[in-house]
Design an enzyme around this catalytic site. Structure first.
Site, mmCIF file in Angstrom:
data_model
loop_
_atom_site.group_PDB
_atom_site.id
_atom_site.type_symbol
_atom_site.label_atom_id
_atom_site.label_comp_id
_atom_site.label_asym_id
_atom_site.label_seq_id
_atom_site.Cartn_x
_atom_site.Cartn_y
_atom_site.Cartn_z
ATOM 1 N N SER A 126 -1.288 -5.361 -0.045
ATOM 2 C CA SER A 126 -1.701 -4.940 1.291
ATOM 3 C C SER A 126 -2.048 -6.123 2.174
ATOM 4 O O SER A 126 -2.506 -7.155 1.705
ATOM 5 C CB SER A 126 -2.888 -3.971 1.198
ATOM 6 O OG SER A 126 -4.092 -4.671 1.386
ATOM 7 N N LYS A 127 -1.801 -5.921 3.447
ATOM 8 C CA LYS A 127 -2.061 -6.928 4.470
ATOM 9 C C LYS A 127 -3.496 -7.417 4.446
ATOM 10 O O LYS A 127 -3.769 -8.568 4.703
ATOM 11 C CB LYS A 127 -1.852 -6.276 5.843
ATOM 12 C CG LYS A 127 -0.558 -6.576 6.508
ATOM 13 C CD LYS A 127 -0.687 -6.326 8.000
ATOM 14 C CE LYS A 127 -0.214 -4.941 8.376
ATOM 15 N NZ LYS A 127 0.607 -4.797 9.517
ATOM 16 N N ARG A 128 -4.418 -6.491 4.215
ATOM 17 C CA ARG A 128 -5.832 -6.847 4.280
ATOM 18 C C ARG A 128 -6.273 -7.637 3.056
ATOM 19 O O ARG A 128 -7.100 -8.517 3.137
ATOM 20 C CB ARG A 128 -6.695 -5.591 4.416
ATOM 21 C CG ARG A 128 -6.963 -5.190 5.838
ATOM 22 C CD ARG A 128 -7.537 -3.806 5.928
ATOM 23 N NE ARG A 128 -6.560 -2.793 5.541
ATOM 24 C CZ ARG A 128 -6.601 -2.085 4.415
ATOM 25 N NH1 ARG A 128 -7.577 -2.261 3.551
ATOM 26 N NH2 ARG A 128 -5.661 -1.197 4.138
ATOM 27 N N ARG A 129 -5.722 -7.316 1.893
ATOM 28 C CA ARG A 129 -6.184 -7.880 0.638
ATOM 29 C C ARG A 129 -5.396 -9.104 0.191
ATOM 30 O O ARG A 129 -5.932 -10.024 -0.383
ATOM 31 C CB ARG A 129 -5.991 -6.807 -0.434
ATOM 32 C CG ARG A 129 -7.181 -6.505 -1.254
ATOM 33 C CD ARG A 129 -6.922 -5.417 -2.280
ATOM 34 N NE ARG A 129 -5.621 -4.788 -2.286
ATOM 35 C CZ ARG A 129 -5.448 -3.461 -2.253
ATOM 36 N NH1 ARG A 129 -6.477 -2.656 -2.205
ATOM 37 N NH2 ARG A 129 -4.224 -2.959 -2.288
#
Ligand code: GLU
Length: 470
Positions: free
Chosen positions: A238-241
């Site tokens: 994921s983009k956030r992680r």
């Protein structure tokens, strides 16, 4: 259509950074087209005006180019937004054929009727004969019986009972088509034969296949849903992680060849034992039918190791060319005119065997081009223990007289260390920190030879002063 010619497309939505998963899909499409002697179309699915930005589209085009999928070698880019009228027209056609109906149910009304269950739409408006109007979306009427079987090169033939496929929305109240419809209309009208995309779209596929038939296609495309990419905790990347932007790998100094080779392993493997193989081997052996459906682990450490191998396989001139973007401001901390290409060339081979990503070149060679040693305080504290002051005084002295080549410098320091009761590694540490600012780096004596007598002695003197001061 019907010519038998393979046509694939890569259809990213320009709503953010270009994800490594997108890059992998693009490569799989590219190779499928290449292997079949077919066509590759780039379609930018820019219909979500609130999330799209032109710079994301530019980012996609430039990232693809970096991977060798260059403008001029494919059809497009076709902007999906330029085809909005055709999407609307298809929605109208479906309605006129009795295959879609207007619906004014609100989410709340639906939840009330179905007891909040998330089973999807209950068909309430199917036979109400509503005309278009404010607040009325258009729904596709799905069959109640039978099953929709998807032919997927990677997943076999998953079957979806039609009574589990809800009557889904194809156009909003303003007449604009939603993703499911726009995507199918474009694929159909562009003659796409193979839809190769991420696994997250598998659940859309039975709906889309019904749309293909409803819009008059003789047969649906061949589907290929490539496996989800996960991190070391088996979580979807994921983009956030996770570090997922292809651009950030490019900016850090991954070589496109290493990146491409690594991305190909996310679901596929070249025949034989070796994972690092020439691109030509990949081009001549890739087959979608060999792609495995299980989640693919994106292993950044392995990618880094791959990159190191690709870097070491370069000729030194190629390495020097590849590393240029990091040798000038803003990537480099030194002034542009402080850089000396000959000095760099003299250490390039030593550096090439030690970097895993090209940006690592900067802390390795910065001491050569900065006015003073870029001293790392932790390194200083570690290296400048007694008898560092006396040792540096002696080195400063002796380095004023010896032959200035790596061999003599090494002999000198070895002998001097012995006099101070130090092994060479211990005797080297204060000298390395005084000159380069760090405890690790390129081989010391070769570095000093290149750096030169005067410059070296100036730094030794500066370190002595700093030690004396305190
Ligand atoms: N625009 C869609 C996405 O980015 C593409 C879906 C497809 O390839 O069919 O996920």
């Amino acid at each position: 259509m019907g010519s038998g010619r393979v046509r694939v497309r890569f259809a990213p939505s320009p709503t953010g950074i270009f994800h490594v998963g997108g890059a992998r899909s693009a490569l799989f499409n590219w190779l499928a087209a290449l292997r079949a002697g077919g066509d590759f179309v780039l379609r930018i699915e820019d219909t979500d005006a609130s999330r799209n930005r032109p710079e994301w589209t530019d980012g996609i085009i430039s990232a693809l180019d970096w991977l060798g999928i260059s403008p001029g070698r494919y059809e497009g880019p076709v902007l999906q937004s330029s085809r909005a009228d055709r999407h609307r027209a298809a929605a109208v056609r479906l309605r006129e054929a009795g295959l879609a109906y207007y619906c004014d149910c609100t989410r709340e009304a639906l939840a009330e009727r179905t007891g909040n269950a998330q089973h999807g739409y209950d068909g309430f408006c199917r036979d109400r004969g509503l005309e278009p109007g404010p607040g009325r979306a258009l729904r596709f009427r799905t069959p109640d019986e039978g099953a929709t079987t998807v032919r997927d090169l990677i997943r076999g033939t998953p079957e979806f009972p039609n009574d589990t496929i809800e009557d889904f929305v194809i156009a909003r109240a303003d007449g604009s088509a939603v993703f499911l419809l726009a995507n199918v209309v474009d694929d159909l009208e562009m003659g796409i034969t193979h839809v190769i995309r991420g696994e997250e779209h598998l659940s859309n596929t039975p709906k889309q296949q019904l749309l293909w038939a409803a819009l008059g296609a003789e047969e649906p495309p061949v589907w290929a849903h490539v496996p989800v990419i996960v991190n070391e905790k088996r979580q979807k990347l994921s983009k956030r992680r996770d570090k997922v932007a292809l651009e950030s790998y490019r900016d850090e100094g991954y070589l496109p060849g290493a990146m491409k080779n690594y991305l190909m392993l996310l679901g596929w493997a070249p025949p034989g034992e070796d994972e690092i193989v020439p691109w030509e081997t990949i081009e001549s052996t890739f087959d979608l039918a060999d792609v495995k459906p299980s989640p693919a682990f994106f292993d950044e450490k392995k990618l880094r190791a791959f990159n190191g191998e690709y870097i070491r396989a370069l000729g030194v001139e190629e390495f020097i060319a590849a590393v240029q973007p990091w040798l000038a401001p803003p990537a480099a901390p030194w002034a542009a005119d402080a850089f000396d290409a000959d000095v760099f060339a003299a250490v390039a081979g030593l550096a090439q065997s030690r970097v895993s990503v090209l940006s690592e070149i900067v802390p390795m060679v910065d001491f050569l081009f900065l006015p003073e040693a870029p001293v790392d305080d932790a390194a200083w504290a570690k290296a400048m223990k007694p008898p560092a002051a006396e040792l540096l005084a002696d080195v400063h002295d002796l380095f004023g007289k010896v032959e200035w080549d790596a061999e003599s410098l090494k002999t000198t320091l070895t002998e001097l260390g012995e006099r101070h009761g130090l092994k060479l590694a211990k005797a080297q540490a204060p000298v390395r920190v005084a000159v380069t600012g760090r405890t690790v780096g390129l081989p010391l004596f070769e570095s000093l030879e290149v750096f030169g007598r005067e410059a070296t002695r100036r730094r030794l003197a500066a370190a002595r002063e700093r030690l004396a001061a305190g």
